[in-house]
Motif scaffolding. Structure first.
Motif, PDB file in Angstrom:
ATOM      1  N   ALA A  22       1.841   7.967   2.258  1.00  0.00           N
ATOM      2  CA  ALA A  22       1.589   6.725   1.524  1.00  0.00           C
ATOM      3  C   ALA A  22       0.307   6.058   2.003  1.00  0.00           C
ATOM      4  CB  ALA A  22       2.779   5.776   1.678  1.00  0.00           C
ATOM      5  N   VAL A  23       0.091   6.051   3.312  1.00  0.00           N
ATOM      6  CA  VAL A  23      -1.134   5.453   3.857  1.00  0.00           C
ATOM      7  C   VAL A  23      -2.357   6.232   3.390  1.00  0.00           C
ATOM      8  CG1 VAL A  23      -2.398   4.962   5.979  1.00  0.00           C
ATOM      9  CG2 VAL A  23       0.048   4.479   5.851  1.00  0.00           C
ATOM     10  N   LEU A  24      -2.303   7.570   3.481  1.00  0.00           N
ATOM     11  CA  LEU A  24      -3.439   8.381   3.058  1.00  0.00           C
ATOM     12  C   LEU A  24      -3.730   8.197   1.568  1.00  0.00           C
ATOM     13  CD1 LEU A  24      -2.757  11.719   4.994  1.00  0.00           C
ATOM     14  CD2 LEU A  24      -4.497   9.997   5.487  1.00  0.00           C
ATOM     15  N   SER A  25      -2.696   8.181   0.751  1.00  0.00           N
ATOM     16  CA  SER A  25      -2.889   8.049  -0.693  1.00  0.00           C
ATOM     17  C   SER A  25      -3.482   6.693  -1.049  1.00  0.00           C
ATOM     18  CB  SER A  25      -1.554   8.249  -1.418  1.00  0.00           C
ATOM     19  OG  SER A  25      -1.017   9.522  -1.149  1.00  0.00           O
ATOM     20  N   SER A  26      -2.946   5.638  -0.462  1.00  0.00           N
ATOM     21  CA  SER A  26      -3.435   4.299  -0.797  1.00  0.00           C
ATOM     22  C   SER A  26      -4.858   4.081  -0.297  1.00  0.00           C
ATOM     23  CB  SER A  26      -2.505   3.244  -0.199  1.00  0.00           C
ATOM     24  OG  SER A  26      -2.447   3.362   1.209  1.00  0.00           O
ATOM     25  N   GLY A  28      -7.086   6.391   0.311  1.00  0.00           N
ATOM     26  CA  GLY A  28      -7.981   7.219  -0.490  1.00  0.00           C
ATOM     27  C   GLY A  28      -8.262   6.610  -1.848  1.00  0.00           C
ATOM     28  N   LEU A  29      -7.235   6.065  -2.503  1.00  0.00           N
ATOM     29  CA  LEU A  29      -7.414   5.454  -3.814  1.00  0.00           C
ATOM     30  C   LEU A  29      -8.300   4.219  -3.728  1.00  0.00           C
ATOM     31  CD1 LEU A  29      -6.706   5.268  -6.825  1.00  0.00           C
ATOM     32  CD2 LEU A  29      -4.677   3.953  -6.183  1.00  0.00           C
ATOM     33  N   MET A  30      -8.063   3.373  -2.726  1.00  0.00           N
ATOM     34  CA  MET A  30      -8.860   2.157  -2.597  1.00  0.00           C
ATOM     35  C   MET A  30     -10.325   2.465  -2.271  1.00  0.00           C
ATOM     36  SD  MET A  30      -7.037  -0.560  -3.216  1.00  0.00           S
ATOM     37  CE  MET A  30      -6.486   0.456  -4.587  1.00  0.00           C
ATOM     38  N   LEU A  31     -10.544   3.440  -1.394  1.00  0.00           N
ATOM     39  CA  LEU A  31     -11.921   3.815  -1.074  1.00  0.00           C
ATOM     40  C   LEU A  31     -12.607   4.450  -2.279  1.00  0.00           C
ATOM     41  CD1 LEU A  31     -11.390   5.255   2.522  1.00  0.00           C
ATOM     42  CD2 LEU A  31     -12.496   3.106   1.918  1.00  0.00           C
ATOM     43  N   PHE A  32     -11.859   5.231  -3.056  1.00  0.00           N
ATOM     44  CA  PHE A  32     -12.426   5.830  -4.262  1.00  0.00           C
ATOM     45  C   PHE A  32     -12.803   4.758  -5.283  1.00  0.00           C
ATOM     46  CE2 PHE A  32     -11.858   7.605  -8.541  1.00  0.00           C
ATOM     47  CZ  PHE A  32     -12.765   8.658  -8.494  1.00  0.00           C
ATOM     48  N   CYS A  33     -12.007   3.695  -5.348  1.00  0.00           N
ATOM     49  CA  CYS A  33     -12.294   2.604  -6.278  1.00  0.00           C
ATOM     50  C   CYS A  33     -13.369   1.654  -5.757  1.00  0.00           C
ATOM     51  CB  CYS A  33     -11.019   1.817  -6.576  1.00  0.00           C
ATOM     52  SG  CYS A  33      -9.756   2.774  -7.459  1.00  0.00           S
ATOM     53  N   ARG A 113      -8.342 -10.557   2.079  1.00  0.00           N
ATOM     54  CA  ARG A 113      -8.162 -10.010   0.733  1.00  0.00           C
ATOM     55  C   ARG A 113      -8.136  -8.477   0.757  1.00  0.00           C
ATOM     56  NH1 ARG A 113     -11.689 -12.969  -1.549  1.00  0.00           N
ATOM     57  NH2 ARG A 113     -13.478 -11.562  -1.449  1.00  0.00           N
ATOM     58  N   ALA A 114      -9.025  -7.873   1.524  1.00  0.00           N
ATOM     59  CA  ALA A 114      -9.043  -6.416   1.621  1.00  0.00           C
ATOM     60  C   ALA A 114      -7.780  -5.891   2.297  1.00  0.00           C
ATOM     61  CB  ALA A 114     -10.281  -5.966   2.398  1.00  0.00           C
ATOM     62  N   PHE A 115      -7.330  -6.585   3.342  1.00  0.00           N
ATOM     63  CA  PHE A 115      -6.115  -6.162   4.042  1.00  0.00           C
ATOM     64  C   PHE A 115      -4.910  -6.206   3.115  1.00  0.00           C
ATOM     65  CE2 PHE A 115      -2.316  -7.536   6.408  1.00  0.00           C
ATOM     66  CZ  PHE A 115      -2.141  -6.425   7.210  1.00  0.00           C
ATOM     67  N   CYS A 116      -4.758  -7.271   2.361  1.00  0.00           N
ATOM     68  CA  CYS A 116      -3.619  -7.406   1.450  1.00  0.00           C
ATOM     69  C   CYS A 116      -3.685  -6.365   0.337  1.00  0.00           C
ATOM     70  CB  CYS A 116      -3.581  -8.820   0.869  1.00  0.00           C
ATOM     71  SG  CYS A 116      -3.187 -10.109   2.067  1.00  0.00           S
ATOM     72  N   LEU A 117      -4.894  -6.077  -0.151  1.00  0.00           N
ATOM     73  CA  LEU A 117      -5.036  -5.099  -1.229  1.00  0.00           C
ATOM     74  C   LEU A 117      -4.649  -3.702  -0.765  1.00  0.00           C
ATOM     75  CD1 LEU A 117      -5.964  -4.536  -4.123  1.00  0.00           C
ATOM     76  CD2 LEU A 117      -8.283  -4.210  -3.232  1.00  0.00           C
ATOM     77  N   TYR A 118      -5.155  -3.302   0.390  1.00  0.00           N
ATOM     78  CA  TYR A 118      -4.819  -1.981   0.928  1.00  0.00           C
ATOM     79  C   TYR A 118      -3.327  -1.880   1.241  1.00  0.00           C
ATOM     80  CZ  TYR A 118      -9.526  -0.049   1.502  1.00  0.00           C
ATOM     81  OH  TYR A 118     -10.772   0.486   1.281  1.00  0.00           O
ATOM     82  N   THR A 119      -2.769  -2.909   1.884  1.00  0.00           N
ATOM     83  CA  THR A 119      -1.372  -2.851   2.308  1.00  0.00           C
ATOM     84  C   THR A 119      -0.422  -2.891   1.117  1.00  0.00           C
ATOM     85  OG1 THR A 119      -2.025  -4.043   4.321  1.00  0.00           O
ATOM     86  CG2 THR A 119       0.322  -3.871   3.858  1.00  0.00           C
ATOM     87  N   PHE A 123       2.311   0.019   0.053  1.00  0.00           N
ATOM     88  CA  PHE A 123       3.748  -0.181  -0.160  1.00  0.00           C
ATOM     89  C   PHE A 123       4.208   0.478  -1.464  1.00  0.00           C
ATOM     90  CE2 PHE A 123       3.736  -3.903   2.856  1.00  0.00           C
ATOM     91  CZ  PHE A 123       4.660  -3.349   3.709  1.00  0.00           C
ATOM     92  N   VAL A 124       3.370   0.412  -2.488  1.00  0.00           N
ATOM     93  CA  VAL A 124       3.722   1.068  -3.754  1.00  0.00           C
ATOM     94  C   VAL A 124       3.850   2.575  -3.555  1.00  0.00           C
ATOM     95  CG1 VAL A 124       2.955   1.532  -6.106  1.00  0.00           C
ATOM     96  CG2 VAL A 124       2.642  -0.747  -5.124  1.00  0.00           C
TER      97      VAL A 124
END
Length: 289
Positions: A22-26, A28-33, A113-119, A123-124
């Motif tokens: 879950a950590v890797l996926s989230s 990776g997605l946030m860095l890609f975006c 804001r970045a911390f809340c977005l990544y975290t 969780f999703v």
């Protein structure tokens, strides 16, 4: 467990791996975006691990309860029963966590804001992997147990041959005898909550006491919220042994009477060569003083 068949070491490890995925996926997605990565985000995996392991315990407990209720049921019915018991609790926990962190993305502080977005995104993904990946791992572990296979090597354990040595029985069964050393039964913690804790709290006087205690807690919380003041002591941002602490102590002792420094910024183009403009700026500064 002492039983080398009922031992669920790999199941627990897969629960931790699920949180890691879950950590890797989230991330990776946030860095890609293109979401900014700040140092504060590095603390997010510890939160995800805590929630992921908690969801893992709920899933395993529900699976074992379903197994005891329906000993001869198919794997599909066991998994359906497990999800019907555990999915509601896991879903509510995830929704409240995701909602809390996504609300935090409205803050004006970029790092928060970045911390809340990544975290929140993690969780999703943690919920998705718990409902899919870990459920599949539960089924595979159940098939291993049904096949009477060792938890580490997945080799079939032979309990019936009398010539098996004591060392073999200890390593592959869990005791020196040819029978499993741990009879399967309900967990002592489950018995405690069902037989003692639950009936204790359903007593009418205990319920009244709980309501009164919660009312006192709620009143104290509301009073505490009225006493909160905005601001932060910069000393709390540094290590106790940092050189910054004496600096702030001296600044407060010797310069606190002067107050904060005020700076005035002129945001538009000004003709400083014009004497009238210069006099206007000087007059403005004198009025501010």
């Amino acid at each position: 467990r002492l039983s080398c068949i009922r031992n669920n070491v790999w199941l627990a490890c897969c629960g931790v791996v699920s949180a890691g995925l879950a950590v890797l996926s989230s991330f990776g997605l946030m860095l890609f975006c293109g979401a900014p990565f700040v140092v504060t985000v590095a603390n997010a995996p510890f939160l995800i691990l805590g929630v992921g392991v908690d969801d893992m315990f709920i899933m395993i407990a529900s699976w074992e309860q379903s197994s005891r209720k329906k000993e001869k049921s198919s794997v599909k019915s066991l998994l359906a029963e497990t999800y019907s018991e555990a999915a509601l609790s896991v879903t509510i926990t995830t929704l409240t966590d995701v909602l809390a962190f996504f609300i935090g993305t409205w803050t004006a502080f970029p790092s928060v804001r970045a911390f809340c977005l990544y975290t929140g995104t993690a969780f999703v993904f943690c919920y998705v992997y718990t409902m899919t990946f870990f459920g599949a791992v539960l089924v595979l572990n159940h098939k291993r147990e049904q096949g009477n296979r060792h938890w580490l090597t997945c080799m079939r354990v032979d309990r019936d041959q009398a010539e098996n040595s004591c060392l073999y029985n200890v390593c592959c069964i869990g005791s020196c005898s040819r029978q499993s050393s741990e009879p399967e039964g309900e967990h002592p913690m489950s018995i405690f909550f069902k037989e003692y804790y639950g009936p204790f709290f359903t007593n009418k006087w205990i319920k009244l006491l709980v309501v009164l205690l919660y009312g006192a807690y709620l009143g104290g919380s509301i009073y505490g919220c009225t006493q909160v003041r905005e601001g932060i002591d910069l000393r709390n941002l540094a290590n106790d042994e940092s050189y910054v602490i004496p600096y702030y102590d001296d600044d407060e002792e010797y310069f606190s009477t002067y107050g904060p420094r005020v700076m005035v910024v002129i945001t538009e183009r000004v003709d400083y060569w014009n004497e009238t403009v210069r006099r206007g700026i000087e007059s403005c500064a004198q009025n501010l003083e």
